[in-house]
Design a protein around this motif. Structure first.
Motif, PDB file in Angstrom:
ATOM      1  N   HIS A  23       1.926 -15.237   9.383  1.00  0.00           N
ATOM      2  CA  HIS A  23       1.872 -13.892   9.764  1.00  0.00           C
ATOM      3  C   HIS A  23       1.926 -13.710  11.093  1.00  0.00           C
ATOM      4  CE1 HIS A  23      -0.073  -9.887   9.498  1.00  0.00           C
ATOM      5  NE2 HIS A  23      -0.821 -10.379  10.377  1.00  0.00           N
ATOM      6  N   PRO A 135       7.980  -9.858   8.676  1.00  0.00           N
ATOM      7  CA  PRO A 135       8.842 -10.582   7.811  1.00  0.00           C
ATOM      8  C   PRO A 135       8.054 -10.674   6.582  1.00  0.00           C
ATOM      9  CG  PRO A 135       9.762 -10.861   9.928  1.00  0.00           C
ATOM     10  CD  PRO A 135       8.355 -10.201  10.015  1.00  0.00           C
ATOM     11  N   THR A 136       6.970 -11.401   6.591  1.00  0.00           N
ATOM     12  CA  THR A 136       6.148 -11.821   5.231  1.00  0.00           C
ATOM     13  C   THR A 136       5.572 -10.831   4.625  1.00  0.00           C
ATOM     14  OG1 THR A 136       4.016 -12.102   6.216  1.00  0.00           O
ATOM     15  CG2 THR A 136       5.896 -14.019   6.526  1.00  0.00           C
ATOM     16  N   ARG A 137       5.706  -9.426   5.073  1.00  0.00           N
ATOM     17  CA  ARG A 137       4.808  -8.494   4.269  1.00  0.00           C
ATOM     18  C   ARG A 137       6.078  -8.121   3.208  1.00  0.00           C
ATOM     19  NH1 ARG A 137      -0.438  -8.538   5.455  1.00  0.00           N
ATOM     20  NH2 ARG A 137      -0.893  -7.799   7.628  1.00  0.00           N
ATOM     21  N   ASN A 138       5.364  -7.819   2.017  1.00  0.00           N
ATOM     22  CA  ASN A 138       6.157  -7.320   0.547  1.00  0.00           C
ATOM     23  C   ASN A 138       5.450  -6.277  -0.032  1.00  0.00           C
ATOM     24  OD1 ASN A 138       8.354  -7.389  -1.115  1.00  0.00           O
ATOM     25  ND2 ASN A 138       7.406  -9.300  -2.111  1.00  0.00           N
ATOM     26  N   TYR A 139       5.780  -5.265   0.020  1.00  0.00           N
ATOM     27  CA  TYR A 139       5.054  -4.206  -0.737  1.00  0.00           C
ATOM     28  C   TYR A 139       6.258  -2.856  -0.896  1.00  0.00           C
ATOM     29  CZ  TYR A 139       4.043  -2.252   4.057  1.00  0.00           C
ATOM     30  OH  TYR A 139       4.129  -1.975   5.448  1.00  0.00           O
ATOM     31  N   GLU A 140       5.841  -2.187  -1.695  1.00  0.00           N
ATOM     32  CA  GLU A 140       6.633  -0.989  -2.105  1.00  0.00           C
ATOM     33  C   GLU A 140       7.025  -0.201  -0.681  1.00  0.00           C
ATOM     34  OE1 GLU A 140       6.971   2.711  -4.511  1.00  0.00           O
ATOM     35  OE2 GLU A 140       5.584   1.307  -5.229  1.00  0.00           O
ATOM     36  N   VAL A 142       8.204  -1.126   2.206  1.00  0.00           N
ATOM     37  CA  VAL A 142       8.266  -1.703   3.393  1.00  0.00           C
ATOM     38  C   VAL A 142       9.634  -1.963   4.156  1.00  0.00           C
ATOM     39  CG1 VAL A 142       8.840  -4.294   2.524  1.00  0.00           C
ATOM     40  CG2 VAL A 142       7.171  -3.817   4.542  1.00  0.00           C
ATOM     41  N   GLU A 143      10.629  -2.023   3.221  1.00  0.00           N
ATOM     42  CA  GLU A 143      12.102  -1.945   4.008  1.00  0.00           C
ATOM     43  C   GLU A 143      12.218  -0.662   4.547  1.00  0.00           C
ATOM     44  OE1 GLU A 143      14.088  -4.405   4.769  1.00  0.00           O
ATOM     45  OE2 GLU A 143      12.714  -5.671   3.750  1.00  0.00           O
ATOM     46  N   ARG A 146      10.366  -0.778   7.834  1.00  0.00           N
ATOM     47  CA  ARG A 146      11.056  -1.497   8.693  1.00  0.00           C
ATOM     48  C   ARG A 146      12.263  -0.798   9.298  1.00  0.00           C
ATOM     49  NH1 ARG A 146      10.354  -6.136   4.912  1.00  0.00           N
ATOM     50  NH2 ARG A 146       8.781  -7.401   5.803  1.00  0.00           N
TER      51      ARG A 146
END
Length: 191
Positions: A23, A135-140, A142-143, A146
């Motif tokens: 992280h 990059p390791t974050r993954n939630y609604e 997030v893209e 970014r």
């Protein structure tokens, strides 16, 4: 400052889990990207990123004693949830050991809560944002965040602050006073 960065990286290898290290490296990667985009010191952004979770894997019961040793005034929220002190303790440790400059100190100190001081501290904004979108974050969304961070750091900061508040409310978590203050300050500035 390069020496400070390398020494903090060595400390990380001793103090954090491989999961946390991944992280932190992601936060450093994102911080470098944003620092370059917004014309600020890449090295300062990296030092803040490497330092922000330096003590995150310490057992929470130890935070109250550590905070006391640094003379930190604790809120009721922090006493109830000592893990929230990890950034403040890291900032104090790095200030004492390396005399880090104020913008790195504030960035690390307030990376969990946000701060109205981030309106004049772009390193703080970069760390706060990078911590949420690495990059390791993954939630609604997030893209979306970014991409927004690469286009408009101010809007990205407000959106991530809003997301943190909504998440805390939905999970019935307490809100740090600095988070509420940062939100109110930024909303008043926009109006």
């Amino acid at each position: 400052m390069e020496t400070i960065k390398e020494e903090i990286k060595e400390l990380l290898n001793k103090l954090v889990s491989p999961y946390r290290l991944k992280h932190i490296m992601g936060v450093a990667y994102m911080s470098k990207i944003l620092a370059n985009l917004y014309g600020v010191s890449e090295l300062k952004a990296e030092i803040a990123a490497f330092g922000h979770d330096l003590f995150r894997d310490v057992k929470p019961y130890r935070f109250l004693n550590m905070a006391k040793s640094y003379g930190l005034e604790l809120s009721k929220v922090e006493v109830k949830n000592p893990i929230l002190l990890h950034g403040k303790i890291a900032a104090e440790f790095l200030k004492k050991k390396y005399n880090i400059c104020n913008d790195i100190y504030e960035a690390i100190y307030f990376h969990t809560s946000g701060c109205k001081c981030f309106n004049t501290n772009i390193i703080g904004k970069i760390l706060f944002i990078s911590d949420s979108i690495e990059p390791t974050r993954n939630y609604e969304n997030v893209e979306y965040l970014r991409e927004l961070a690469k286009r408009d750091i101010e809007k990205a900061y407000i959106e991530i602050l809003k997301n943190k508040i909504i998440y805390a409310i939905e999970k019935k978590h307490l809100l740090l006073y600095e988070t509420v203050e940062a939100w109110n300050y930024n909303i008043m500035e926009v109006e």
